[in-house]
Design an enzyme around this catalytic site. Sequence first.
Site, mmCIF file in Angstrom:
data_model
loop_
_atom_site.group_PDB
_atom_site.id
_atom_site.type_symbol
_atom_site.label_atom_id
_atom_site.label_comp_id
_atom_site.label_asym_id
_atom_site.label_seq_id
_atom_site.Cartn_x
_atom_site.Cartn_y
_atom_site.Cartn_z
ATOM 1 N N ASN A 1 34.029 36.592 34.926
ATOM 2 C CA ASN A 1 34.444 37.102 33.614
ATOM 3 C C ASN A 1 33.179 37.379 32.808
ATOM 4 O O ASN A 1 32.512 36.453 32.359
ATOM 5 C CB ASN A 1 35.328 36.034 32.945
ATOM 6 C CG ASN A 1 35.711 36.387 31.527
ATOM 7 O OD1 ASN A 1 35.466 37.502 31.059
ATOM 8 N ND2 ASN A 1 36.318 35.439 30.819
ATOM 9 N N TRP A 2 32.878 38.657 32.653
ATOM 10 C CA TRP A 2 31.622 39.023 31.983
ATOM 11 C C TRP A 2 31.736 38.966 30.456
ATOM 12 O O TRP A 2 30.760 39.197 29.744
ATOM 13 C CB TRP A 2 31.168 40.424 32.427
ATOM 14 C CG TRP A 2 30.887 40.530 33.907
ATOM 15 C CD1 TRP A 2 30.921 39.521 34.838
ATOM 16 C CD2 TRP A 2 30.528 41.715 34.644
ATOM 17 N NE1 TRP A 2 30.613 40.000 36.094
ATOM 18 C CE2 TRP A 2 30.371 41.343 36.000
ATOM 19 C CE3 TRP A 2 30.325 43.054 34.288
ATOM 20 C CZ2 TRP A 2 30.013 42.270 36.999
ATOM 21 C CZ3 TRP A 2 29.976 43.977 35.275
ATOM 22 C CH2 TRP A 2 29.819 43.585 36.612
ATOM 23 N N LYS A 3 32.958 38.734 29.972
ATOM 24 C CA LYS A 3 33.215 38.598 28.526
ATOM 25 C C LYS A 3 32.627 39.791 27.753
ATOM 26 O O LYS A 3 32.615 40.901 28.271
ATOM 27 C CB LYS A 3 32.696 37.253 28.015
ATOM 28 C CG LYS A 3 33.292 36.085 28.818
ATOM 29 C CD LYS A 3 33.119 34.732 28.179
ATOM 30 C CE LYS A 3 33.772 33.670 29.062
ATOM 31 N NZ LYS A 3 33.670 32.315 28.526
ATOM 32 N N HIS B 1 43.315 33.856 27.966
ATOM 33 C CA HIS B 1 42.050 33.105 27.979
ATOM 34 C C HIS B 1 41.947 32.280 26.694
ATOM 35 O O HIS B 1 42.381 32.729 25.628
ATOM 36 C CB HIS B 1 40.866 34.075 28.103
ATOM 37 C CG HIS B 1 39.573 33.358 28.366
ATOM 38 N ND1 HIS B 1 38.860 32.733 27.368
ATOM 39 C CD2 HIS B 1 38.898 33.134 29.508
ATOM 40 C CE1 HIS B 1 37.787 32.160 27.904
ATOM 41 N NE2 HIS B 1 37.788 32.382 29.197
ATOM 42 N N GLU C 1 39.620 31.741 24.719
ATOM 43 C CA GLU C 1 38.933 32.404 23.601
ATOM 44 C C GLU C 1 39.888 33.329 22.859
ATOM 45 O O GLU C 1 39.782 33.506 21.640
ATOM 46 C CB GLU C 1 37.694 33.156 24.129
ATOM 47 C CG GLU C 1 36.571 32.184 24.474
ATOM 48 C CD GLU C 1 35.618 32.642 25.555
ATOM 49 O OE1 GLU C 1 35.622 33.840 25.909
ATOM 50 O OE2 GLU C 1 34.867 31.792 26.078
ATOM 51 N N GLU D 1 41.601 26.036 32.965
ATOM 52 C CA GLU D 1 40.303 26.024 32.296
ATOM 53 C C GLU D 1 40.348 25.060 31.110
ATOM 54 O O GLU D 1 40.801 25.433 30.024
ATOM 55 C CB GLU D 1 39.959 27.427 31.779
ATOM 56 C CG GLU D 1 39.872 28.487 32.850
ATOM 57 C CD GLU D 1 38.980 29.628 32.406
ATOM 58 O OE1 GLU D 1 37.939 29.844 33.037
ATOM 59 O OE2 GLU D 1 39.299 30.290 31.397
ATOM 60 N N GLY E 1 31.796 27.221 28.763
ATOM 61 C CA GLY E 1 30.553 27.585 28.096
ATOM 62 C C GLY E 1 29.758 26.393 27.586
ATOM 63 O O GLY E 1 28.807 26.556 26.827
ATOM 64 N N SER F 1 32.347 26.110 33.150
ATOM 65 C CA SER F 1 31.009 25.693 33.586
ATOM 66 C C SER F 1 30.865 25.580 35.103
ATOM 67 O O SER F 1 30.166 24.693 35.598
ATOM 68 C CB SER F 1 30.592 24.396 32.892
ATOM 69 O OG SER F 1 30.514 24.598 31.482
ATOM 70 N N GLY G 1 32.393 32.243 34.050
ATOM 71 C CA GLY G 1 31.871 32.983 32.905
ATOM 72 C C GLY G 1 30.368 33.169 33.030
ATOM 73 O O GLY G 1 29.879 34.047 33.746
ATOM 74 N N GLY G 2 29.619 32.315 32.357
ATOM 75 C CA GLY G 2 28.155 32.438 32.280
ATOM 76 C C GLY G 2 27.464 32.714 33.605
ATOM 77 O O GLY G 2 26.618 33.615 33.703
HETATM 78 P P1 PGA Z 1 31.981 29.483 31.693
HETATM 79 O O1 PGA Z 1 33.301 30.333 31.253
HETATM 80 O O2 PGA Z 1 31.901 29.589 33.192
HETATM 81 O O3 PGA Z 1 30.840 30.169 30.985
HETATM 82 O O4 PGA Z 1 32.208 28.077 31.253
HETATM 83 C C1 PGA Z 1 34.480 30.248 32.001
HETATM 84 C C2 PGA Z 1 35.525 31.137 31.402
HETATM 85 O O5 PGA Z 1 35.561 31.316 30.179
HETATM 86 O O6 PGA Z 1 36.370 31.697 32.127
#
Ligand code: PGA
Length: 255
Positions: free
Chosen positions: A10-12, A96, A98, A168, A174, A214, A235-236
């Site tokens: 997920n490149w957000k 998600h 967020e 998640e 994050g 993470s 994500g990251g």
């Molecule tokens: P992260 O994000 O790997 O940066 O913790 C995961 C996600 O939001 O799907």
Amino acid sequence: MARRPIIAGNWKMHLSIAESLALASEVRDRCSRFRDRDVVVAPPLTSLYAVKERLADSRIQLAAQNCHWAAQGAYTGEVSPTQLKDLGCTHVIVGHSERRQYFGETDEWVSRKVRSLHDHDLVPIICIGETLEQREAGDTMSVVSTQLEAALAALSGDEARTSVVAYEPVWAIGTGRNATPAQAQEVHAAIRRLIAKRFDASVADAVRIQYGGSVKPENAAELLTQPDIDGALVGGASLKSDSFARIVSFREELA
Ligand code: PGA
């Protein structure tokens, strides 16, 4: 039964078109050789078309990070499942944390989106998970089960079977602080039991449940080899092809 692992990046809201293309090329080159698992990237909306072209004829699949439930209409700023399908997406991330946290996404919206994605032959990646306060209050399972029930409410067993669930924990996203393999496995097994209760054992046995929060090369193998963890939503660590490829190759990293 052996479930096919699915690892999604997920490149957000990161990367220009040029940066997305560079990353897509590297992911294609590093990850296409893994034929026994699904590899998915979710670039920002602005890069989807370019990345789709770059990944043409590769085994890497394309996801969007969100959608509206309607096929079309007067919804300024939104994007429909039909449009995402037209772009070449195969998957869409829904609910998600967020989006729930910053944009007021509700269980009701998630339910409608999941229904609509199945109507358009797109695979929803349904994100669920508790906050730190909820975990500390002992509410993890009630939160997760409410979110899951809503997301699956309008689906048949066959549609649930082909959906992907991403557990998640919000406190792990994050933050660099992943759930331990035991913590994640416990919730994944409970999610599978809920699916068995709502549908039946064969649906529960087939549905793939990703862990997210993470995930990095250093913890991927121990998380992804848990019996009820069928992949990762990253994500990251998906923003660099090297770390993403090392997560995708969790089995080989073990060897
Ligand atoms: P992260 O994000 O790997 O940066 O913790 C995961 C996600 O939001 O799907």
